[in-house]
Design a protein around this motif. Structure first.
Motif, PDB file in Angstrom:
ATOM      1  N   THR A  14     -25.299  17.797   0.122  1.00 44.98           N
ATOM      2  CA  THR A  14     -26.235  16.510   0.960  1.00 44.98           C
ATOM      3  C   THR A  14     -27.389  15.896   1.871  1.00 44.98           C
ATOM      4  N   VAL A  15     -27.417  17.643   2.630  1.00 39.48           N
ATOM      5  CA  VAL A  15     -28.379  17.773   3.720  1.00 39.48           C
ATOM      6  C   VAL A  15     -29.575  17.692   3.111  1.00 39.48           C
ATOM      7  N   LEU A  16     -29.677  18.713   1.573  1.00 40.95           N
ATOM      8  CA  LEU A  16     -31.097  19.368   0.637  1.00 40.95           C
ATOM      9  C   LEU A  16     -31.645  18.279   0.537  1.00 40.95           C
ATOM     10  N   SER A  17     -30.845  17.890  -0.343  1.00 41.68           N
ATOM     11  CA  SER A  17     -31.316  16.470  -1.399  1.00 41.68           C
ATOM     12  C   SER A  17     -31.731  15.313  -0.567  1.00 41.68           C
ATOM     13  N   ASN A  18     -31.263  15.046   0.457  1.00 39.81           N
ATOM     14  CA  ASN A  18     -31.748  14.261   1.651  1.00 39.81           C
ATOM     15  C   ASN A  18     -33.091  14.448   1.633  1.00 39.81           C
ATOM     16  N   PHE A  19     -33.450  15.081   2.643  1.00 40.09           N
ATOM     17  CA  PHE A  19     -34.756  15.329   3.011  1.00 40.09           C
ATOM     18  C   PHE A  19     -35.703  15.679   1.741  1.00 40.09           C
ATOM     19  N   TYR A  20     -35.049  16.891   0.805  1.00 41.21           N
ATOM     20  CA  TYR A  20     -35.906  16.625  -0.115  1.00 41.21           C
ATOM     21  C   TYR A  20     -36.827  15.356  -0.765  1.00 41.21           C
ATOM     22  N   MET A  21     -35.138  14.475  -1.174  1.00 43.70           N
ATOM     23  CA  MET A  21     -36.184  12.872  -1.343  1.00 43.70           C
ATOM     24  C   MET A  21     -36.012  12.932  -0.745  1.00 43.70           C
ATOM     25  N   TYR A  22     -36.607  12.315   0.598  1.00 41.91           N
ATOM     26  CA  TYR A  22     -37.857  12.529   2.139  1.00 41.91           C
ATOM     27  C   TYR A  22     -38.938  12.729   2.182  1.00 41.91           C
ATOM     28  N   PHE A  23     -39.055  14.040   1.611  1.00 45.10           N
ATOM     29  CA  PHE A  23     -40.173  14.260   2.135  1.00 45.10           C
ATOM     30  C   PHE A  23     -41.134  14.537   1.007  1.00 45.10           C
ATOM     31  N   PHE A  24     -40.486  14.399  -0.925  1.00 41.77           N
ATOM     32  CA  PHE A  24     -41.036  14.395  -2.120  1.00 41.77           C
ATOM     33  C   PHE A  24     -40.664  13.207  -2.381  1.00 41.77           C
ATOM     34  N   PRO A  25     -41.251  11.854  -2.241  1.00 39.54           N
ATOM     35  CA  PRO A  25     -40.593  10.735  -2.982  1.00 39.54           C
ATOM     36  C   PRO A  25     -40.891  11.369  -4.592  1.00 39.54           C
ATOM     37  N   SER A  26     -42.103  11.408  -5.036  1.00 37.76           N
ATOM     38  CA  SER A  26     -43.044  11.344  -5.794  1.00 37.76           C
ATOM     39  C   SER A  26     -42.237  12.701  -7.306  1.00 37.76           C
ATOM     40  N   ASN A  27     -42.068  13.575  -6.596  1.00 39.51           N
ATOM     41  CA  ASN A  27     -41.642  14.216  -8.034  1.00 39.51           C
ATOM     42  C   ASN A  27     -40.294  14.155  -7.802  1.00 39.51           C
ATOM     43  N   LYS A  28     -40.268  13.779  -9.561  1.00 38.59           N
ATOM     44  CA  LYS A  28     -38.607  13.405 -10.520  1.00 38.59           C
ATOM     45  C   LYS A  28     -37.530  14.333 -10.736  1.00 38.59           C
ATOM     46  N   LYS A  29     -38.465  16.052 -10.618  1.00 35.75           N
ATOM     47  CA  LYS A  29     -37.396  16.606 -11.489  1.00 35.75           C
ATOM     48  C   LYS A  29     -36.602  17.390 -10.082  1.00 35.75           C
ATOM     49  N   LEU A  30     -35.552  16.581 -10.211  1.00 41.48           N
ATOM     50  CA  LEU A  30     -34.791  16.761  -8.987  1.00 41.48           C
ATOM     51  C   LEU A  30     -33.177  17.105  -9.482  1.00 41.48           C
ATOM     52  N   TYR A  31     -32.578  18.220  -8.961  1.00 37.23           N
ATOM     53  CA  TYR A  31     -31.408  18.975  -9.617  1.00 37.23           C
ATOM     54  C   TYR A  31     -29.879  18.689  -8.564  1.00 37.23           C
ATOM     55  N   PHE A  32     -30.327  18.373  -7.215  1.00 41.63           N
ATOM     56  CA  PHE A  32     -29.879  18.588  -6.109  1.00 41.63           C
ATOM     57  C   PHE A  32     -28.085  17.497  -6.799  1.00 41.63           C
ATOM     58  N   GLY A  33     -28.490  16.662  -7.280  1.00 38.66           N
ATOM     59  CA  GLY A  33     -27.652  15.545  -7.721  1.00 38.66           C
ATOM     60  C   GLY A  33     -26.179  16.280  -8.584  1.00 38.66           C
TER      61      GLY A  33
END
Length: 300
Positions: free
Chosen positions: A62-81
Motif C-alpha cells: 500500500t505504501v509503495l503503491s500510493n507514493f509511486y502513484m503520487y510521484f509518477f502519475p503518468s506511469n501506467k505500467k504499475l503492477y503493485f495492484g
C-alpha cells in the motif's frame, strides 16, 4: 507541491503504516522463532503468523503503491495492484479464519455441528490457510488480466476508436472486475460477521447461566467473558472500519493527489495499525516476548 492538509495526512498515513509494519513484523519474528525451534505452531498461532505476514506485506504494498502513484502519475505500467490484491484477499481470509477458530473453540453451543467442528478445527487450520492462498492466487491472476487489458493492450487508430476502447475498458471494470472485487471482499466478511455474532450469542447465554449461580469464584469467570466480549466488539469495529471504506473507495475512484484520498487511506488502514498491538497484548506468548524485549533489549 502538496498543500499543508495533504502533506499532513500523507505523514499521518506513513506513521500509521510504520506502526502496522513494526507490529506485524514483531508477530512474525516471535512466532517465526517458535516455529524454527519446534517446527510446529498451535493452530491459533499459525493463523496469527499467517495474518501477520499478509498484513506486513499488504502495508508495504500500500505504501509503495500510493507514493509511486503520487510521484509518477503518468506511469501506467504499475503492477503493485496485483501484489496488493493478493495480500489484501489473504488478510481478509486469515482474519476470518481467526474469528471462526475462536468462535468454534470458545462457544458453548451443543449442536452436533459445533461439537464436530470443535474436535476437528485444529487439524483443518493448515488446509484452510492453504485454500486461502489458492483463492488469493486466482484473484492475483484476475488482477493481472485486468492490468494487462487496461494498460498493456496497444491502442491504435483514430480518436473514435480510442474512445470506444476506453468505453469498453470502463464497462469491463464496472460490470466484471468491480462486482468480482466486491464479491471477494464481502464473502469472508460475511463469515467473519456470522462467527462474531454466534460467539457473542454464546457468551451472553453463558453469562446468563452464570447469574443463576452464587457469587464468589464465578465472578472471575464472568470478568473473563466480559473482557472477551469487549475484545470481540473492538475486533469487529476495526474490521468494519477496513471493509466499508475500502468498498466505498472501489466504487468511487479518488485522485491520489487529493486530500480525500489520503484521508480514506488513513481510515482504511487504521485498524491494521492498531490491531497488532491488541493481538500482542492478548496473546500470552507474544506478551512474554514483548516484556522480555522491553526488559532486556539485547536478548531480544
Amino acid at each position: 507541491m502538496p498543500s499543508l492538509l495533504l502533506l499532513l495526512f500523507m505523514i499521518f498515513f506513513l506513521l500509521e503504516s510504520m506502526a502496522a509494519i513494526i507490529g506485524n513484523g514483531f508477530i512474525i519474528i516471535v512466532l517465526g522463532k517458535e516455529w524454527v525451534q519446534c517446527w510446529t505452531l498451535p493452530p491459533g498461532d499459525m493463523i496469527l503468523a499467517s495474518l501477520g505476514i499478509s498484513r506486513f506485506f499488504l502495508q508495504w504494498a500500500t505504501v509503495l503503491s500510493n507514493f509511486y502513484m503520487y510521484f509518477f502519475p503518468s506511469n501506467k505500467k504499475l503492477y503493485f495492484g496485483i501484489f496488493w490484491s493478493f495480500t489484501n484477499v489473504a488478510t481478509f481470509w486469515f482474519t476470518t479464519w481467526l474469528a471462526v477458530f475462536y468462535c468454534v473453540k470458545i462457544s458453548s453451543f451443543t449442536h452436533p455441528i459445533f461439537l464436530w467442528l470443535k474436535w476437528r478445527i485444529s487439524r483443518y487450520v493448515p488446509w484452510l490457510l492453504l485454500w486461502s492462498l489458492v483463492i488469493c492466487t486466482l484473484i492475483c491472476i484476475s488482477s493481472f488480466l485486468k492490468t494487462y487489458l487496461v494498460f498493456q493492450l496497444p491502442v491504435t487508430g483514430n480518436h473514435s476508436e480510442k474512445t470506444t476502447l476506453d468505453d469498453r475498458t470502463r464497462a469491463l471494470q464496472m460490470h466484471f472486475f468491480l462486482p468480482l472485487q466486491m464479491f471477494i471482499l464481502l464473502i469472508p466478511f460475511f463469515f467473519f460477521l456470522v462467527s462474531i455474532i454466534l460467539l457473542i450469542s454464546s457468551l451472553y447465554r453463558h453469562m446468563g447461566n452464570m447469574q443463576h449461580h452464587s457469587a464468589g469464584p464465578q465472578d472471575l469467570s464472568m470478568q473473563v467473558h466480559t473482557t472477551t466480549l469487549k475484545s470481540l466488539f473492538f475486533f469487529l469495529i476495526l474490521y468494519t472500519s477496513y471493509v466499508l471504506p475500502l468498498i466505498i473507495s472501489l466504487r468511487a475512484r479518488i485522485s491520489v493527489c487529493s486530500s480525500q484520498f489520503w484521508i480514506s487511506q488513513v481510515v482504511i488502514y487504521a485498524g491494521i495499525s492498531i490491531h497488532p498491538a491488541f493481538l500482542i497484548l492478548n496473546n500470552s506468548r507474544l506478551r512474554r516476548a514483548l516484556k522480555k524485549m522491553l526488559h532486556d533489549p539485547e536478548a531480544a
